[in-house]
Write an enzyme that holds these catalytic residues in place. Sequence first.
Site, PDB file in Angstrom:
ATOM      1  N   ASP A   1      39.056  44.399  37.003  1.00  0.00           N
ATOM      2  CA  ASP A   1      39.334  45.580  37.699  1.00  0.00           C
ATOM      3  C   ASP A   1      38.946  46.865  36.180  1.00  0.00           C
ATOM      4  O   ASP A   1      38.074  47.851  36.452  1.00  0.00           O
ATOM      5  CB  ASP A   1      40.554  45.837  38.095  1.00  0.00           C
TER       6      ASP A   1
ATOM      7  N   GLN B   1      43.346  38.422  50.606  1.00  0.00           N
ATOM      8  CA  GLN B   1      41.335  39.212  50.315  1.00  0.00           C
ATOM      9  C   GLN B   1      40.518  37.596  49.894  1.00  0.00           C
ATOM     10  O   GLN B   1      39.901  37.424  49.979  1.00  0.00           O
ATOM     11  CB  GLN B   1      41.967  39.703  48.905  1.00  0.00           C
TER      12      GLN B   1
ATOM     13  N   ARG C   1      37.388  48.253  49.275  1.00  0.00           N
ATOM     14  CA  ARG C   1      38.417  47.561  47.642  1.00  0.00           C
ATOM     15  C   ARG C   1      37.238  46.932  47.111  1.00  0.00           C
ATOM     16  O   ARG C   1      36.353  46.536  47.146  1.00  0.00           O
ATOM     17  CB  ARG C   1      39.746  46.829  48.041  1.00  0.00           C
TER      18      ARG C   1
ATOM     19  N   ASN D   1      42.659  41.735  36.488  1.00  0.00           N
ATOM     20  CA  ASN D   1      42.199  41.617  37.501  1.00  0.00           C
ATOM     21  C   ASN D   1      43.524  41.827  38.165  1.00  0.00           C
ATOM     22  O   ASN D   1      44.375  40.946  38.045  1.00  0.00           O
ATOM     23  CB  ASN D   1      41.333  40.604  37.191  1.00  0.00           C
TER      24      ASN D   1
HETATM   25  O1  MRU Z   1      43.164  44.932  45.435  1.00  0.00           O
HETATM   26  P1  MRU Z   1      41.439  44.897  45.785  1.00  0.00           P
HETATM   27  O2  MRU Z   1      41.534  44.204  46.063  1.00  0.00           O
HETATM   28  O3  MRU Z   1      40.887  46.091  45.314  1.00  0.00           O
HETATM   29  O4  MRU Z   1      40.965  43.928  43.773  1.00  0.00           O
HETATM   30  C1  MRU Z   1      40.226  43.194  43.433  1.00  0.00           C
HETATM   31  C2  MRU Z   1      39.784  42.608  42.605  1.00  0.00           C
HETATM   32  O5  MRU Z   1      40.948  42.116  41.978  1.00  0.00           O
HETATM   33  C3  MRU Z   1      38.281  42.358  42.621  1.00  0.00           C
HETATM   34  O6  MRU Z   1      38.978  41.003  41.682  1.00  0.00           O
HETATM   35  C4  MRU Z   1      37.709  42.930  40.987  1.00  0.00           C
HETATM   36  O7  MRU Z   1      38.565  44.673  41.791  1.00  0.00           O
HETATM   37  C5  MRU Z   1      36.306  42.578  40.779  1.00  0.00           C
HETATM   38  S1  MRU Z   1      35.425  42.657  42.201  1.00  0.00           S
HETATM   39  C6  MRU Z   1      33.982  42.526  42.229  1.00  0.00           C
END
Ligand code: MRU
Length: 381
Positions: free
Chosen positions: A272, A231, A58, A282
């Site tokens: 993202d 996370q 992820r 994000n």
């Molecule tokens: O759902 P996820 O865990 O993939 O979401 C990740 C995020 O929102 C991060 O902040 C984003 O991808 C930046 S990672 C360098």
Amino acid sequence: MSKLILLEGNQRMIIETIDYRKGMVRIIDQTLLPGEEIFLNLCTLDEVAEAICSLRVRGAPAIGIAASYGMLLNLDKMLQAESAENPEYIFDREEGMNSFSFPGISIEKIRNCLLEAKKRLETTRPTAVNLFWALNRIFSVLDGEEKDPGRLCELIAREAFNIYTEEVETEIKIGKNGARYIKDGMNILTHCNAGGLATAGYGTALAVLYTAKKEGKEFSVYADETRPLLQGARLTSWELERSGIKVSVLCDNAAASLFAAGKIDIVIAGADRIAANGDVANKIGTLGLAILCKAYRKPLYIAAPLSTFDMNIESGDDIHVEQRSGDEIAYLGGRRVVPENVNIYNPAFDITPAEHISSIITERGVIENPRREQIASFIRR
Ligand code: MRU
């Protein structure tokens, strides 16, 4: 066993988030961290797609790498089946492409194989643009001059491995470009995980912190737990603790009280997808922090590679925000905590308007007060 390895004479840390070894996509299963450090060898396109959907791998840059490796894996399998020599694998990140004969291979077969993988992987997660960026980058190798099927496969593999190695270099540059914002004694809030686990191994927002630490700065980090998938609690604290950075985890709803107590100096997060006008998608909860930053006059920094910009999207209104299963909220530790038949709202991301963002830190430099015009000229540079 720690998964942090050191590069450049103990100078840089990198986590083995994802790799392509001997015809398999190797990932650390992030759903099991911090309790178990288990590596998975993904052997089929479906296994890669499942790993992305379930967040075993992820974070926007890591998803991009996983997608490009998913395409390569599909090609690997097809070439294995085409070869009379019964090879166990065709591609390896360190060895490159092994030279077997593929008598029946054609450009058409290669195209169909990549198209199948692209279509499958496009359905996994909609918000992180890095996924689509990486898929298109691999697929566009087919548009080049190369007409020899064997050499074309080699170019496709090289492109996939380049996406990985360029990402590592990008993250190191982001770290260097952002470290100046970190001062001795600061208290820094971060959200979700924008560290090595979300990338090729070094991070975006956390790369800034790792670089500042390397420069000898002392500071403390607060990591939002980041409901519902935690996370921040599970991954960011795991990374920071291993790299010797002081970290405290808080419930997402405790952030405002920290601002009110004067305990937050800056917020730094990843992204993202960044629209042409600077709006940032994000992890859900980032918008709340942006509003807190505005209320308490603190800067919000977004650290992201240029591959996270989507200049085809005018504003955050047009970003597709992933809605995830209500079960992620309905169950806690395997026990149902929301009554049956109650509706659940579970967007994975939110959109922070550009006006709330102080700077976007990229590998090419920093965009201060990001707005449409600055971003356009920065990207064109
Ligand atoms: O759902 P996820 O865990 O993939 O979401 C990740 C995020 O929102 C991060 O902040 C984003 O991808 C930046 S990672 C360098």
